[in-house]
Scaffold this active site. Structure first.
Site, mmCIF file in Angstrom:
data_model
loop_
_atom_site.group_PDB
_atom_site.id
_atom_site.type_symbol
_atom_site.label_atom_id
_atom_site.label_comp_id
_atom_site.label_asym_id
_atom_site.label_seq_id
_atom_site.Cartn_x
_atom_site.Cartn_y
_atom_site.Cartn_z
ATOM 1 N N GLU A 155 0.678 6.345 -0.817
ATOM 2 C CA GLU A 155 1.118 7.681 -1.670
ATOM 3 C C GLU A 155 1.123 8.686 -0.694
ATOM 4 O O GLU A 155 0.100 9.558 -0.702
ATOM 5 C CB GLU A 155 0.461 7.806 -2.898
ATOM 6 C CG GLU A 155 0.378 6.469 -3.851
ATOM 7 C CD GLU A 155 -0.553 6.912 -5.153
ATOM 8 O OE1 GLU A 155 -0.659 8.165 -5.396
ATOM 9 O OE2 GLU A 155 -0.847 6.003 -5.674
ATOM 10 N N TYR A 156 2.126 9.101 -0.030
ATOM 11 C CA TYR A 156 3.367 8.406 -0.015
ATOM 12 C C TYR A 156 4.173 8.641 1.512
ATOM 13 O O TYR A 156 3.666 9.597 2.361
ATOM 14 C CB TYR A 156 4.569 9.055 -0.801
ATOM 15 C CG TYR A 156 4.147 8.992 -2.183
ATOM 16 C CD1 TYR A 156 4.079 8.095 -3.121
ATOM 17 C CD2 TYR A 156 3.413 10.193 -2.898
ATOM 18 C CE1 TYR A 156 3.762 8.141 -4.576
ATOM 19 C CE2 TYR A 156 3.008 10.386 -4.184
ATOM 20 C CZ TYR A 156 3.038 9.332 -4.930
ATOM 21 O OH TYR A 156 2.712 9.070 -6.322
#
Length: 509
Positions: A155-156
């Site tokens: 993420e991310y």
């Protein structure tokens, strides 16, 4: 009666083909730190009903930024006692659920929001040698502990510490390709949890190429609104409201997220719609102005629950424990989700009806199934009258049942049709847990100096350290030492590792 219920649920789970659609996957993430919670919030591996999920994903392992290897974050909770630092054997208990449901597939996830800025993921996965070591290490862990696959929750890419590094997109695809090539000969699965909204997903993914290497694309279609905004908004509205415009209307709802992924090349049979089993809380500026989109305190301390212990977040189990008579409940007939108001407290969440509608939507769009984050915030104890009431609602709809018309939180209360804004990426959905545990460290004081009774106790000299006192066969209490994650202290009231601002610590360092 219990065995009859089990047989009925099992039939629901595995009788999909008779209903003529392929939306048959129920992917359940499990936050393993829930085993540290007390009371109705406690969720050991054995608490999970494995007949309500087709895939169970254990979270999380971490990444060693120096050599690219996968690392166990909580050895005492995750590993058996026969291994260094091991104790509770969470991995073993988790995979033992397959003895109850032989059709169940288990995976283990790496990453998550609480891994912090993802520069180390970018550095490792952009380096061919480190990436190769990562793949090798991931395969070894999965095979060693008996999982059926590996879930990548970076993420991310190209965000959170590696902004502007477009090579992250290619590195992510290269990682999935190499994982697929290494895992396929063993019959193992590869999945990924991905940002849902266009504003984030467009920065991170080359969607068509993901189809070739992933078995499941778990779409995190939630955290679309939260207390980081200046107005209230529903956590995961299915559709936009008529009074919305711009990104609120075009991006920040489940339908817009699904449309973006399908229009940009995602295989619908691999796309799995994420449904939150928790809500987002706000503080209203004016308690008389309470509809979705009303002004709220930016970064206000929205209501938190006794188990998740995160301002602005409430698990469904925590919502059920609130005194429902103190709240006014509303149904947003445009977004197809509920919200509730008490004075200046405002909560947008999902209930039995709304998760059923989302399961029905997944069927209508021909998706592969639904995913939930996360199983430990469902109704674990039957407060609503049924254990795992949200998962049961999802299963019922996926396998031919009707969408519930009532909810355990909305009886005898007003209904009001009414939702809203953007954030670049999701904030944490759960407090941090201990990231490293050790047993009988040399620095651990004698158990007699620590333990006056069974249970958990904080270190007198270090608020980030705590001990579990367990009575052995000889009647003596033995202390096992734990270290909370960076930036957290042990909360003696909630018995969890919590953010420092939530903890009274009078120790002078």
């Amino acid at each position: 009666m219990k065995s009859l219920l089990l047989i009925t649920v099992t039939i629901f789970v595995f009788a999909v083909e008779t209903f003529g659609h392929d939306t048959n996957k129920v992917v359940c993430y499990y936050g393993s730190w829930a085993k540290y919670r007390q009371g109705n919030g406690n969720c050991e591996e054995e608490t999970i009903d494995p007949n309500l999920c087709t895939h169970l994903i254990y979270t999380f392992v971490g990444l060693n930024g120096e050599d690219g290897s996968v690392k166990v974050l909580d050895a005492w909770a995750d590993l058996p006692a026969s291994e260094p630092g091991g104790g509770r054997d969470g991995y073993g208990k988790f995979n033992a659920l397959k003895k109850i449901n032989p059709e169940l597939k288990t995976l283990i996830a790496i990453g998550g929001w609480n891994e912090g800025e993802t520069a180390k993921y970018s550095n490792v996965l952009n380096d061919p040698n480190l990436r190769s070591n990562f793949v090798k290490s991931a395969l070894e862990l999965v095979l060693k502990y008996g999982f059926d696959g590996f879930d990548v929750d970076w993420e991310y890419p190209n965000q959170r510490g590696s902004e502007g590094k477009e090579s992250d997109k290619e590195a992510f695809i290269a990682t999935l390709k190499e994982l697929h090539e290494a895992f396929q000969p063993h019959g193992l699965l590869i999945s990924a949890a991905v940002a849902a909204a266009k504003t984030s997903a467009s920065k991170s993914y080359i969607i068509p190429e993901m189809n070739s290497y992933l078995d499941l694309i778990n779409l995190m279609a939630y955290d679309l609104h939260g207390a980081w905004e200046s107005h209230t908004g529903l956590n995961a509205p299915l559709y936009p409201r008529a009074d919305e415009s711009g990104e609120d209307r075009e991006v920040l709802n489940v339908e817009a997220c699904v449309n973006y992924w399908l229009e940009n090349g995602a295989d619908p049979k691999k796309l799995v719609l994420g449904i939150p089993l928790y809500g987002r809380s706000f503080q209203l500026v004016d308690k008389n102005n309470y509809k979705p989109g009303s002004p709220s305190v930016v970064n206000g301390q929205g209501l938190q629950g006794p188990y998740t212990r995160t301002a602005g977040t409430l698990g469904y189990n925590e919502i059920l424990e609130l005194n429902q008579n103190e709240w006014d409940h509303y149904w947003d007939d445009e977004g197809k989700v509920p919200y509730m108001v008490r004075g200046q407290d405002w909560v947008g969440y999902d209930n039995e009806k709304s998760v059923g509608l989302k399961a029905q939507y997944a069927i209508e769009r021909g998706l592969g199934g639904v995913m939930v984050w996360s199983v430990e915030t469902d109704d674990l104890t039957g407060i609503s009258g049924q254990k795992f009431v949200l998962l049961n609602s999802i299963n019922s709809v996926l396998h031919g049942g009707s969408v519930p018309t009532t909810s355990s939180t909305t009886t005898g209360v007003p209904t009001d049709p009414s939702e809203t804004t953007e954030k670049p990426s999701s904030p944490p959905t759960d407090p941090t847990k201990p990231t490293e545990t050790t047993t009988d460290k040399p620095s651990t004081p004698p158990s007699t100096d620590i333990c006056q009774h069974e249970g958990f106790v904080r270190d007198k000299n270090d608020c980030s350290v705590f001990y579990e006192c367990i009575k052995e066969q000889n009647g003596e209490l033995k202390a096992t030492r734990f270290q909370c994650g960076a930036g957290t202290y042990f909360n003696e009231e909630a018995l969890v590792c919590d953010y420092k601002e939530n903890v009274k610590c009078n120790v002078l360092f």
